[in-house]
Design an enzyme around this catalytic site. Sequence first.
Site, short mmCIF file in Angstrom:
data_model
loop_
_atom_site.label_atom_id
_atom_site.label_comp_id
_atom_site.label_asym_id
_atom_site.label_seq_id
_atom_site.Cartn_x
_atom_site.Cartn_y
_atom_site.Cartn_z
N ALA A 65 16.29 33.31 -15.07
CA ALA A 65 16.49 34.65 -15.58
C ALA A 65 17.94 35.05 -15.30
CB ALA A 65 15.53 35.60 -14.90
N GLY A 108 13.27 31.24 -13.95
CA GLY A 108 12.65 31.56 -15.23
C GLY A 108 12.70 30.41 -16.23
N GLU A 111 9.81 28.35 -15.38
CA GLU A 111 8.62 29.12 -15.74
C GLU A 111 8.41 29.13 -17.26
OE1 GLU A 111 10.31 32.25 -13.27
OE2 GLU A 111 8.36 32.45 -12.29
N GLU A 131 14.38 31.30 -6.62
CA GLU A 131 14.49 32.77 -6.49
C GLU A 131 14.63 33.20 -5.04
OE1 GLU A 131 12.24 31.13 -8.35
OE2 GLU A 131 12.02 32.11 -10.30
C1 LIG Z 1 14.35 36.37 -10.24
C2 LIG Z 1 13.42 35.60 -11.06
C3 LIG Z 1 12.03 36.09 -11.01
C4 LIG Z 1 13.76 34.56 -11.79
C5 LIG Z 1 15.02 33.81 -11.88
O1 LIG Z 1 15.07 32.97 -12.70
S1 LIG Z 1 16.36 34.12 -10.86
C6 LIG Z 1 17.50 32.84 -11.29
C7 LIG Z 1 17.12 31.53 -10.74
N1 LIG Z 1 18.17 30.58 -10.98
C8 LIG Z 1 19.13 30.34 -10.14
O2 LIG Z 1 19.21 30.89 -9.05
C9 LIG Z 1 20.17 29.33 -10.58
C10 LIG Z 1 21.54 29.99 -10.66
N2 LIG Z 1 22.55 29.03 -11.10
C11 LIG Z 1 23.04 28.08 -10.28
O3 LIG Z 1 22.65 27.92 -9.16
C12 LIG Z 1 24.14 27.22 -10.85
O4 LIG Z 1 24.67 27.88 -11.99
C13 LIG Z 1 23.64 25.82 -11.28
C14 LIG Z 1 23.28 25.01 -10.02
C15 LIG Z 1 22.46 25.89 -12.20
C16 LIG Z 1 24.80 25.09 -12.04
O5 LIG Z 1 25.97 25.12 -11.23
P1 LIG Z 1 27.40 24.81 -11.90
O6 LIG Z 1 28.38 24.84 -10.80
O7 LIG Z 1 27.32 23.61 -12.75
O8 LIG Z 1 27.64 26.02 -12.91
P2 LIG Z 1 28.06 27.51 -12.56
O9 LIG Z 1 29.54 27.63 -12.55
O10 LIG Z 1 27.33 28.01 -11.37
O11 LIG Z 1 27.44 28.29 -13.81
C17 LIG Z 1 28.10 28.31 -15.09
C18 LIG Z 1 28.00 29.73 -15.62
O12 LIG Z 1 26.62 30.06 -15.81
C19 LIG Z 1 26.32 31.25 -15.10
N3 LIG Z 1 24.92 31.22 -14.67
C20 LIG Z 1 24.25 30.17 -14.16
N4 LIG Z 1 22.98 30.52 -13.89
C21 LIG Z 1 22.87 31.82 -14.22
C22 LIG Z 1 21.80 32.76 -14.15
N5 LIG Z 1 20.54 32.40 -13.72
N6 LIG Z 1 22.02 33.99 -14.55
C23 LIG Z 1 23.24 34.38 -15.03
N7 LIG Z 1 24.30 33.54 -15.13
C24 LIG Z 1 24.09 32.27 -14.71
C25 LIG Z 1 27.29 31.27 -13.95
O13 LIG Z 1 27.41 32.54 -13.42
C26 LIG Z 1 28.54 30.75 -14.63
O14 LIG Z 1 29.12 31.78 -15.40
P3 LIG Z 1 30.47 32.53 -14.89
O15 LIG Z 1 31.45 31.43 -14.59
O16 LIG Z 1 30.83 33.40 -16.04
O17 LIG Z 1 30.07 33.31 -13.68
#
Ligand SMILES: CC(C)=CC(=O)SCCNC(=O)CCNC(=O)[C@H](O)C(C)(C)COP(=O)(O)OP(=O)(O)OC[C@H]1O[C@@H](n2cnc3c(N)ncnc32)[C@H](O)[C@@H]1OP(=O)(O)O
Length: 257
Positions: A65, A108, A111, A131
């Site tokens: 998400a 998500g 999920e 999460e």
């Molecule tokens: C809360 C509930 C109920 C559900 C959820 O789903 S919470 C989210 C769960 N997911 C995560 O915690 C994963 C978050 N992402 C990461 O840990 C990393 O992005 C990665 C391990 C998947 C990949 O790492 P990598 O270094 O290859 O890439 P990044 O530079 O970290 O990401 C690229 C770009 O995408 C944006 N990003 C990634 N995931 C999300 C996300 N879940 N929501 C919003 N944005 C996301 C990340 O910020 C980056 O963008 P910016 O450079 O513009 O910040």
Amino acid sequence: MAYETILVETRARVGLITLNRPKALNALNTTVLAEVMAALEAFEADAGVGAIVITGSEKAFAAGADIKQMQSMSYVDAFMADFFAGWEALSRIRKPVIAAVAGYALGGGCELAMMCDFIIAADNAKFGQPEITLGVMPGMGGSQRLTRFVGKSKAMDMCLTGRMMDAEEAERSGLVSRVVPAGELIEEALAAATKIASFSLPAVMMAKEAVNRSYETTLSEGLRFERRVFHSMFALDDQTEGMSAFVEKRTPNFRNR
Ligand SMILES: CC(C)=CC(=O)SCCNC(=O)CCNC(=O)[C@H](O)C(C)(C)COP(=O)(O)OP(=O)(O)OC[C@H]1O[C@@H](n2cnc3c(N)ncnc32)[C@H](O)[C@@H]1OP(=O)(O)O
């Protein structure tokens, strides 16, 4: 309809939805939800479509998400919007939906894949419910569906440590139905969907409903439900056609009736 966050196409009798927010690793926001549901409902209503595939990119099916959308959300915002409840509409789609997962399927994203009828994974797929690392817990079904897929111990491990599971472990644990080389994922998923779409659509939809019923009921009620649905299939022209074609050693011509 023009979509902002997904690509939608029909190949033969298969509807293909590709999540397309590459800069955010296909993070799922409310626009993605609205667009995925609109595309699913359009395929559901299209008599020319017999199965649906949802996929992402080679790097990410969906990294969860959208954390940036949730960051400033309050309790009352989440409660009043019944945040995430909209995704439940996916489980009301009666045609088969296959998730073709490459790369990250986290939070998500994992999920969403589990809401589909089955998951075909690329060998680079990584599944997780991270999460807890954000100070929250799964909210799109992870604590319930993951537990049903992989059992309590692994589900607890994943939800409490936030660790990722690779494709091989996901297959071994029953989360995914098969693992294929990343470069062949879409073709494999489309081939599976095309095969399903070649069968009698009412028979396929009834089989899907019966398997899903096993999650909702007791074994004895489920077995009775299966028998009753099976009996009803003798009202289908496609039952007559399928069995006649076998006896006559020819390919059946299902008419979805
Ligand atoms: C809360 C509930 C109920 C559900 C959820 O789903 S919470 C989210 C769960 N997911 C995560 O915690 C994963 C978050 N992402 C990461 O840990 C990393 O992005 C990665 C391990 C998947 C990949 O790492 P990598 O270094 O290859 O890439 P990044 O530079 O970290 O990401 C690229 C770009 O995408 C944006 N990003 C990634 N995931 C999300 C996300 N879940 N929501 C919003 N944005 C996301 C990340 O910020 C980056 O963008 P910016 O450079 O513009 O910040």
